[in-house]
Design a protein around this motif. Structure first.
Motif, PDB file in Angstrom:
ATOM      1  N   MET A  75     -13.334   2.264  -2.210  1.00  0.00           N
ATOM      2  CA  MET A  75     -12.530   2.434  -0.995  1.00  0.00           C
ATOM      3  C   MET A  75     -13.344   2.159   0.269  1.00  0.00           C
ATOM      4  SD  MET A  75      -9.472   2.813  -1.671  1.00  0.00           S
ATOM      5  CE  MET A  75      -8.421   3.116  -3.078  1.00  0.00           C
ATOM      6  N   ARG A  76     -14.644   2.333   0.173  1.00  0.00           N
ATOM      7  CA  ARG A  76     -15.495   2.041   1.323  1.00  0.00           C
ATOM      8  C   ARG A  76     -15.736   0.539   1.468  1.00  0.00           C
ATOM      9  NH1 ARG A  76     -19.511   5.051  -0.080  1.00  0.00           N
ATOM     10  NH2 ARG A  76     -20.986   3.448  -0.702  1.00  0.00           N
ATOM     11  N   LEU A  77     -15.952  -0.136   0.322  1.00  0.00           N
ATOM     12  CA  LEU A  77     -16.365  -1.541   0.354  1.00  0.00           C
ATOM     13  C   LEU A  77     -15.213  -2.521   0.183  1.00  0.00           C
ATOM     14  CD1 LEU A  77     -19.545  -1.077  -1.862  1.00  0.00           C
ATOM     15  CD2 LEU A  77     -19.462  -1.281   0.634  1.00  0.00           C
ATOM     16  N   ARG A  78     -14.207  -2.132  -0.617  1.00  0.00           N
ATOM     17  CA  ARG A  78     -13.086  -3.052  -0.882  1.00  0.00           C
ATOM     18  C   ARG A  78     -11.820  -2.247  -1.175  1.00  0.00           C
ATOM     19  NH1 ARG A  78     -13.128  -8.265  -4.914  1.00  0.00           N
ATOM     20  NH2 ARG A  78     -10.939  -8.768  -4.721  1.00  0.00           N
ATOM     21  N   PRO A  79     -11.209  -1.668  -0.156  1.00  0.00           N
ATOM     22  CA  PRO A  79     -10.029  -0.815  -0.393  1.00  0.00           C
ATOM     23  C   PRO A  79      -8.931  -1.582  -1.119  1.00  0.00           C
ATOM     24  CG  PRO A  79     -10.748  -0.692   1.905  1.00  0.00           C
ATOM     25  CD  PRO A  79     -11.526  -1.794   1.269  1.00  0.00           C
ATOM     26  N   MET A  80      -8.402  -0.978  -2.168  1.00  0.00           N
ATOM     27  CA  MET A  80      -7.323  -1.608  -2.928  1.00  0.00           C
ATOM     28  C   MET A  80      -6.523  -0.531  -3.643  1.00  0.00           C
ATOM     29  SD  MET A  80      -9.558  -3.368  -5.952  1.00  0.00           S
ATOM     30  CE  MET A  80      -8.135  -4.348  -6.377  1.00  0.00           C
ATOM     31  N   PRO A  81      -5.290  -0.855  -4.077  1.00  0.00           N
ATOM     32  CA  PRO A  81      -4.452   0.153  -4.733  1.00  0.00           C
ATOM     33  C   PRO A  81      -5.028   0.590  -6.086  1.00  0.00           C
ATOM     34  CG  PRO A  81      -3.117  -1.670  -3.905  1.00  0.00           C
ATOM     35  CD  PRO A  81      -4.552  -2.104  -3.831  1.00  0.00           C
ATOM     36  N   VAL A  82      -5.168   1.905  -6.261  1.00  0.00           N
ATOM     37  CA  VAL A  82      -5.700   2.477  -7.499  1.00  0.00           C
ATOM     38  C   VAL A  82      -4.739   3.551  -7.996  1.00  0.00           C
ATOM     39  CG1 VAL A  82      -7.599   3.798  -8.531  1.00  0.00           C
ATOM     40  CG2 VAL A  82      -8.100   2.041  -6.812  1.00  0.00           C
ATOM     41  N   VAL A  83      -4.420   3.498  -9.289  1.00  0.00           N
ATOM     42  CA  VAL A  83      -3.651   4.557  -9.953  1.00  0.00           C
ATOM     43  C   VAL A  83      -4.612   5.263 -10.905  1.00  0.00           C
ATOM     44  CG1 VAL A  83      -1.730   5.105 -11.497  1.00  0.00           C
ATOM     45  CG2 VAL A  83      -1.466   3.291  -9.778  1.00  0.00           C
ATOM     46  N   GLU A 101      -7.528  12.237  -2.179  1.00  0.00           N
ATOM     47  CA  GLU A 101      -8.169  12.342  -0.860  1.00  0.00           C
ATOM     48  C   GLU A 101      -8.955  11.080  -0.531  1.00  0.00           C
ATOM     49  OE1 GLU A 101     -10.615  15.834  -1.097  1.00  0.00           O
ATOM     50  OE2 GLU A 101      -9.073  17.108  -0.232  1.00  0.00           O
ATOM     51  N   LEU A 102      -9.553  10.482  -1.552  1.00  0.00           N
ATOM     52  CA  LEU A 102     -10.390   9.292  -1.337  1.00  0.00           C
ATOM     53  C   LEU A 102      -9.567   8.013  -1.180  1.00  0.00           C
ATOM     54  CD1 LEU A 102     -13.260  10.039  -3.870  1.00  0.00           C
ATOM     55  CD2 LEU A 102     -13.453  10.001  -1.374  1.00  0.00           C
ATOM     56  N   GLY A 103      -8.255   8.076  -1.462  1.00  0.00           N
ATOM     57  CA  GLY A 103      -7.418   6.907  -1.232  1.00  0.00           C
ATOM     58  C   GLY A 103      -6.670   6.365  -2.423  1.00  0.00           C
ATOM     59  N   ALA A 104      -6.801   7.014  -3.611  1.00  0.00           N
ATOM     60  CA  ALA A 104      -5.977   6.585  -4.755  1.00  0.00           C
ATOM     61  C   ALA A 104      -4.507   6.751  -4.368  1.00  0.00           C
ATOM     62  CB  ALA A 104      -6.298   7.421  -5.992  1.00  0.00           C
ATOM     63  N   VAL A 105      -3.671   5.798  -4.787  1.00  0.00           N
ATOM     64  CA  VAL A 105      -2.249   5.833  -4.411  1.00  0.00           C
ATOM     65  C   VAL A 105      -1.510   6.921  -5.174  1.00  0.00           C
ATOM     66  CG1 VAL A 105      -0.084   4.518  -4.405  1.00  0.00           C
ATOM     67  CG2 VAL A 105      -2.222   3.392  -3.800  1.00  0.00           C
ATOM     68  N   ASP A 106      -1.803   7.039  -6.475  1.00  0.00           N
ATOM     69  CA  ASP A 106      -1.057   7.973  -7.315  1.00  0.00           C
ATOM     70  C   ASP A 106      -1.849   8.206  -8.593  1.00  0.00           C
ATOM     71  OD1 ASP A 106       1.017   9.639  -8.173  1.00  0.00           O
ATOM     72  OD2 ASP A 106       2.581   8.229  -7.571  1.00  0.00           O
ATOM     73  N   PHE A 107      -1.263   8.986  -9.500  1.00  0.00           N
ATOM     74  CA  PHE A 107      -1.943   9.257 -10.759  1.00  0.00           C
ATOM     75  C   PHE A 107      -0.925   9.429 -11.875  1.00  0.00           C
ATOM     76  CE2 PHE A 107      -0.894  13.371  -9.036  1.00  0.00           C
ATOM     77  CZ  PHE A 107      -0.584  14.158 -10.135  1.00  0.00           C
ATOM     78  N   VAL A 108      -1.397   9.241 -13.096  1.00  0.00           N
ATOM     79  CA  VAL A 108      -0.614   9.515 -14.291  1.00  0.00           C
ATOM     80  C   VAL A 108      -1.404  10.538 -15.090  1.00  0.00           C
ATOM     81  CG1 VAL A 108       0.335   8.569 -16.418  1.00  0.00           C
ATOM     82  CG2 VAL A 108       0.341   7.185 -14.341  1.00  0.00           C
ATOM     83  N   ALA A 109      -0.754  11.600 -15.545  1.00  0.00           N
ATOM     84  CA  ALA A 109      -1.429  12.644 -16.312  1.00  0.00           C
ATOM     85  C   ALA A 109      -1.226  12.383 -17.802  1.00  0.00           C
ATOM     86  CB  ALA A 109      -0.883  14.011 -15.918  1.00  0.00           C
ATOM     87  N   LYS A 129       4.583   3.324 -11.280  1.00  0.00           N
ATOM     88  CA  LYS A 129       3.516   3.676 -10.335  1.00  0.00           C
ATOM     89  C   LYS A 129       2.630   2.470 -10.020  1.00  0.00           C
ATOM     90  CE  LYS A 129       3.737   8.595 -10.891  1.00  0.00           C
ATOM     91  NZ  LYS A 129       3.097   9.886 -11.144  1.00  0.00           N
ATOM     92  N   ILE A 130       2.458   1.579 -10.970  1.00  0.00           N
ATOM     93  CA  ILE A 130       1.707   0.343 -10.698  1.00  0.00           C
ATOM     94  C   ILE A 130       2.478  -0.521  -9.698  1.00  0.00           C
ATOM     95  CG2 ILE A 130       0.943  -1.851 -11.715  1.00  0.00           C
ATOM     96  CD1 ILE A 130       0.166  -0.227 -14.244  1.00  0.00           C
ATOM     97  N   ARG A 131       3.799  -0.621  -9.883  1.00  0.00           N
ATOM     98  CA  ARG A 131       4.619  -1.410  -8.935  1.00  0.00           C
ATOM     99  C   ARG A 131       4.549  -0.817  -7.523  1.00  0.00           C
ATOM    100  NH1 ARG A 131       8.482  -1.334 -13.422  1.00  0.00           N
ATOM    101  NH2 ARG A 131       8.313  -3.362 -14.459  1.00  0.00           N
ATOM    102  N   ILE A 132       4.675   0.514  -7.436  1.00  0.00           N
ATOM    103  CA  ILE A 132       4.613   1.174  -6.124  1.00  0.00           C
ATOM    104  C   ILE A 132       3.244   0.935  -5.493  1.00  0.00           C
ATOM    105  CG2 ILE A 132       4.605   3.418  -4.970  1.00  0.00           C
ATOM    106  CD1 ILE A 132       6.688   4.321  -7.113  1.00  0.00           C
ATOM    107  N   ALA A 133       2.189   1.068  -6.304  1.00  0.00           N
ATOM    108  CA  ALA A 133       0.826   0.866  -5.795  1.00  0.00           C
ATOM    109  C   ALA A 133       0.648  -0.559  -5.272  1.00  0.00           C
ATOM    110  CB  ALA A 133      -0.191   1.165  -6.894  1.00  0.00           C
ATOM    111  N   ALA A 134       1.190  -1.526  -5.997  1.00  0.00           N
ATOM    112  CA  ALA A 134       1.042  -2.932  -5.592  1.00  0.00           C
ATOM    113  C   ALA A 134       1.710  -3.199  -4.249  1.00  0.00           C
ATOM    114  CB  ALA A 134       1.634  -3.853  -6.663  1.00  0.00           C
ATOM    115  N   ALA A 135       2.776  -2.458  -3.960  1.00  0.00           N
ATOM    116  CA  ALA A 135       3.514  -2.658  -2.701  1.00  0.00           C
ATOM    117  C   ALA A 135       3.042  -1.732  -1.582  1.00  0.00           C
ATOM    118  CB  ALA A 135       5.005  -2.422  -2.949  1.00  0.00           C
ATOM    119  N   SER A 136       2.058  -0.870  -1.866  1.00  0.00           N
ATOM    120  CA  SER A 136       1.618   0.132  -0.876  1.00  0.00           C
ATOM    121  C   SER A 136       0.703  -0.493   0.171  1.00  0.00           C
ATOM    122  CB  SER A 136       0.899   1.282  -1.588  1.00  0.00           C
ATOM    123  OG  SER A 136      -0.335   0.840  -2.116  1.00  0.00           O
ATOM    124  N   HIS A 137       0.464   0.294   1.219  1.00  0.00           N
ATOM    125  CA  HIS A 137      -0.346  -0.193   2.347  1.00  0.00           C
ATOM    126  C   HIS A 137      -1.736   0.426   2.331  1.00  0.00           C
ATOM    127  CE1 HIS A 137       3.362  -1.893   3.744  1.00  0.00           C
ATOM    128  NE2 HIS A 137       3.912  -0.728   4.018  1.00  0.00           N
TER     129      HIS A 137
END
Length: 372
Positions: A75-83, A101-109, A129-137
């Motif tokens: 997230m510091r060097l190359r921010p991108m969507p992470v689940v 808190e560090l910037g992950a979009v979502d999680f799966v348990a 959740k992958i689709r939502i992450a891909a479209a997130s900002h």
């Protein structure tokens, strides 16, 4: 008509079985493809450089470098969507809250037993959740958050210890005032940003964040350690008090009821509403009925339309509503729907919501004093 570009996903997990299952689930979807799997973050780092994915799924606990250390660097060097792919344990929940808190979009348990059947049962949730992450900002939000953190650190250094002074109390305010917050994807950090500036004598706050059982316990504990107000999971039948925030427990419905002059929490095993349990719709509808013009609504980042119709009910009952603007949302779904329903009194960037609400509360206190 050109073929729509597929969502490119890299799976990072130390379990060969999980990597295989996730890759298979992803490759079954017509709109996404798994372009690589890695068994640790060091291999993943090279793979990300070479294959330029749209989304990463990331295991929380891995050898050589754990998922949190890797996520922080990413997230510091190359921010991108992470689940994140978490375990259904207390440790898994605590680490997942840190990842959000560090910037992950979502999680799966993922389940602790019956891994293959459990992950296949989660297939629909995983790909959604992958689709939502891909479209997130994520890129934009992480950059803005870093800039705000740097600015506040600079201001704190310039001002010295006085800058950490607590928020001034609101003073004499009606105990009937009630703040209701709804959020989903990206909401854990947004809720934290709303609660952190709240003074210890803030009105009671009730919150629904879409989250599974177990994770809301860790979320509430984390907020409680950071905020001036007390933050806890709501318990059925307890009195809702000023200076406290109550979070809907994962897997339960949470509503507010009146008992004489008091608000009380109602937590039950009611059915999902808008596919959610807890549901923002359930909470906001109850706040409209129980608090009417004494309520303030806040709709934060999230996918879908949960809570939009009930937020309009709150407004019609006399509540004053704030909606997060698109530029600061991870996902501008629930806020967009609230605006479309005519539920918003003000649409504001996330950092401006609490100051605006506190200013409104203070002006109502001053009006009350003038009448007295």
């Amino acid at each position: 008509m050109p073929e729509k570009k597929k969502i490119r996903v890299i799976v990072v997990d130390d379990s060969a079985l999980v990597r295989s299952l996730l890759a298979e689930i992803i490759n079954r979807q017509p709109d996404m493809e798994c372009v690589g799997t890695a068994n640790d973050p060091l291999i993943a780092r090279e793979m990300i450089r070479e294959r330029n994915p749209d989304v990463i799924t990331l295991d929380v606990e891995m050898p050589r470098m754990d998922g949190i250390d890797f996520l922080e660097r990413l997230m510091r060097l190359r921010p991108m969507p992470v689940v994140m792919v978490s375990t259904l344990t207390q440790r898994g929940a605590e680490v997942t809250i840190r990842a959000l808190e560090l910037g992950a979009v979502d999680f799966v348990a993922k389940p602790r037993v019956g891994l293959a059947s459990g992950i296949n049962a989660l297939a629909d949730e995983i790909v959604e959740k992958i689709r939502i992450a891909a479209a997130s900002h994520v890129h934009r939000i992480v950059a803005k958050a870093a800039a705000r953190a740097a600015a506040s650190a600079h201001a704190a250094a310039a001002a010295g210890p006085a800058s950490a002074a607590p928020a001034p109390p609101l003073g004499r305010i009606s105990t009937e005032k009630l703040i209701a917050i709804g959020a989903s994807t990206g909401g854990t950090e947004a809720i934290k940003e709303v609660l952190l500036p709240m003074p210890a004598d803030a009105p009671a706050i009730v919150i629904t964040q879409h989250m599974p059982p177990g994770f809301t316990t860790s979320f509430a504990a984390r907020l409680d350690s950071l905020c001036r107000i007390r933050v806890k999971e709501a318990e059925n039948g307890e009195r809702i008090l000023p200076g406290h925030a109550y979070i809907a427990p994962g897997g339960k419905q949470f509503r507010v009821a009146r008992s004489g002059a008091n608000y009380v929490a109602v937590v039950d095993d009611g059915p999902p509403v808008n596919r959610h349990k807890p549901s923002v719709e359930v909470l906001f509808k109850s706040v409209a009925a129980a608090a009417g013009p004494n309520a303030y609504g806040i709709m934060l980042t999230g996918m879908g339309n949960d809570g939009a119709a009930a937020m309009r009910e709150m407004k019609d009952a006399g509540a004053y509503n704030y909606v997060q603007d698109e530029s600061t949302c991870v996902v501008f779904g629930m806020p967009r729907e609230a605006i479309a329903h005519g539920a918003a009194d003000e649409v504001l960037p996330l950092p401006q919501i609490t100051p605006a609400l506190l200013a409104r509360l203070r002006s109502s206190t001053e009006r009350l004093h003038h009448r007295i």
